[in-house]
Scaffold this motif. Structure first.
Motif, short mmCIF file in Angstrom:
data_model
loop_
_atom_site.label_atom_id
_atom_site.label_comp_id
_atom_site.label_asym_id
_atom_site.label_seq_id
_atom_site.Cartn_x
_atom_site.Cartn_y
_atom_site.Cartn_z
N UNK A 45 2.72 -22.16 -17.93
CA UNK A 45 3.96 -22.03 -17.16
C UNK A 45 5.10 -21.38 -17.93
N UNK A 46 4.82 -20.91 -19.16
CA UNK A 46 5.85 -20.25 -19.95
C UNK A 46 6.83 -21.18 -20.63
N UNK A 47 6.63 -22.49 -20.49
CA UNK A 47 7.50 -23.47 -21.12
C UNK A 47 7.00 -23.75 -22.54
N UNK A 48 7.93 -24.05 -23.44
CA UNK A 48 7.56 -24.42 -24.80
C UNK A 48 7.47 -25.93 -24.92
N UNK A 49 6.31 -26.41 -25.34
CA UNK A 49 6.07 -27.83 -25.53
C UNK A 49 5.89 -28.10 -27.03
N UNK A 50 6.49 -29.17 -27.51
CA UNK A 50 6.42 -29.45 -28.94
C UNK A 50 6.47 -30.95 -29.19
N UNK A 51 5.69 -31.40 -30.17
CA UNK A 51 5.69 -32.82 -30.54
C UNK A 51 5.17 -32.96 -31.96
#
Length: 241
Positions: A186-192
């Motif tokens: 979806x073009x979103x940046x996910x980070x953890x």
């Protein structure tokens, strides 16, 4: 009556290896109509694992007993029993509700079941994790293992620029992995951020290609289909500002 399972020694060894990424004391096998269901949560509630050992694909024979829904077995004693069995012979486990007998060729071993009355089964949360990508454990396994000498945690990021896994410490030392082909759908940046030792332990139990599900600052899910249907959940490490 008894619950009877015949399974290869190799599959049993692999199964124990996966379970021991989370717990090392005892394991609970739930005898379902379709095979064994095993759930485990570590004492710190940082990691949990859900394994389905399907009778049709992972067992040579299987006969559950509705009067024996589950069994608790000591992991170390079960592992020790397997060491005396020949590698190329199947193992038959016969559980009568009090003891579990292991037969393999001319070798036999009887284990007393651990009575844990009223112990609630671990609950595996149903998480909606948006970001999904494949990861080759053999490709990053050595890097993550060696990264333990750099830091005790790592950050994983997936977005429009691809996948990034970074292990860094306060002295500026860094180990990193980048794959620009693995982008978020979806073009979103996910980070953890996650504890590295737990992740390394998980990789030791999950071989080959796995499916990863993640969200920002949510637990990460590692999914494998071979030789068992396995989901490993790892809680994120949240740093306070």
């Amino acid at each position: 009556m008894a619950a009877v399972t015949t399974i290869s020694k190799a599959n049993l060894v692999t199964l124990l290896g996966q379970i021991q990424t989370v717990v090392r004391e005892d394991m609970c096998i739930e005898y379902t109509p379709d095979g064994w269901r095993i759930k485990a949560v570590d004492t710190a509630h940082v990691a949990m694992i859900d394994i389905m050992v399907w009778s049709q694909t992972a067992m040579e024979a299987y006969q559950p007993d509705p009067n024996i829904p589950e069994v608790y077995l000591p992991i170390k004693k079960l592992s020790d029993a397997l060491t005396i069995f020949p590698d190329d012979s199947p193992v038959t486990l016969t559980d009568d509700g009090t003891t579990t007998r292991l037969d393999c060729g001319k070798m036999h071993r009887v284990l007393r079941n651990i009575a844990v009355p009223g112990t609630p089964k671990p609950k595996i949360p149903a998480l909606e994790l948006t970001c999904i990508f494949e990861l080759d454990t053999s490709e990053i396994g050595r890097m993550m293992q060696k990264g333990l000498s750099v830091s005790d945690h790592f950050r994983i990021t997936c977005g429009p620029e691809g996948l990034s896994i970074v292990i860094v410490n306060d002295d500026g030392e860094e180990v990193a992995y980048d794959d620009p082909e693995k982008k978020s759908a979806d073009g979103t940046t996910y980070s953890a951020m996650f504890p590295l030792d737990y992740f390394v332990s998980a990789l030791n139990g999950l071989k080959g290609s796995i499916l990863v599900n993640m969200e920002t600052d949510f637990p990460i899910a590692l999914n494998s289909q071979a030789p068992f249907t396995t989901k490993y959940l790892l809680a994120p490490r949240i740093e306070e500002e």
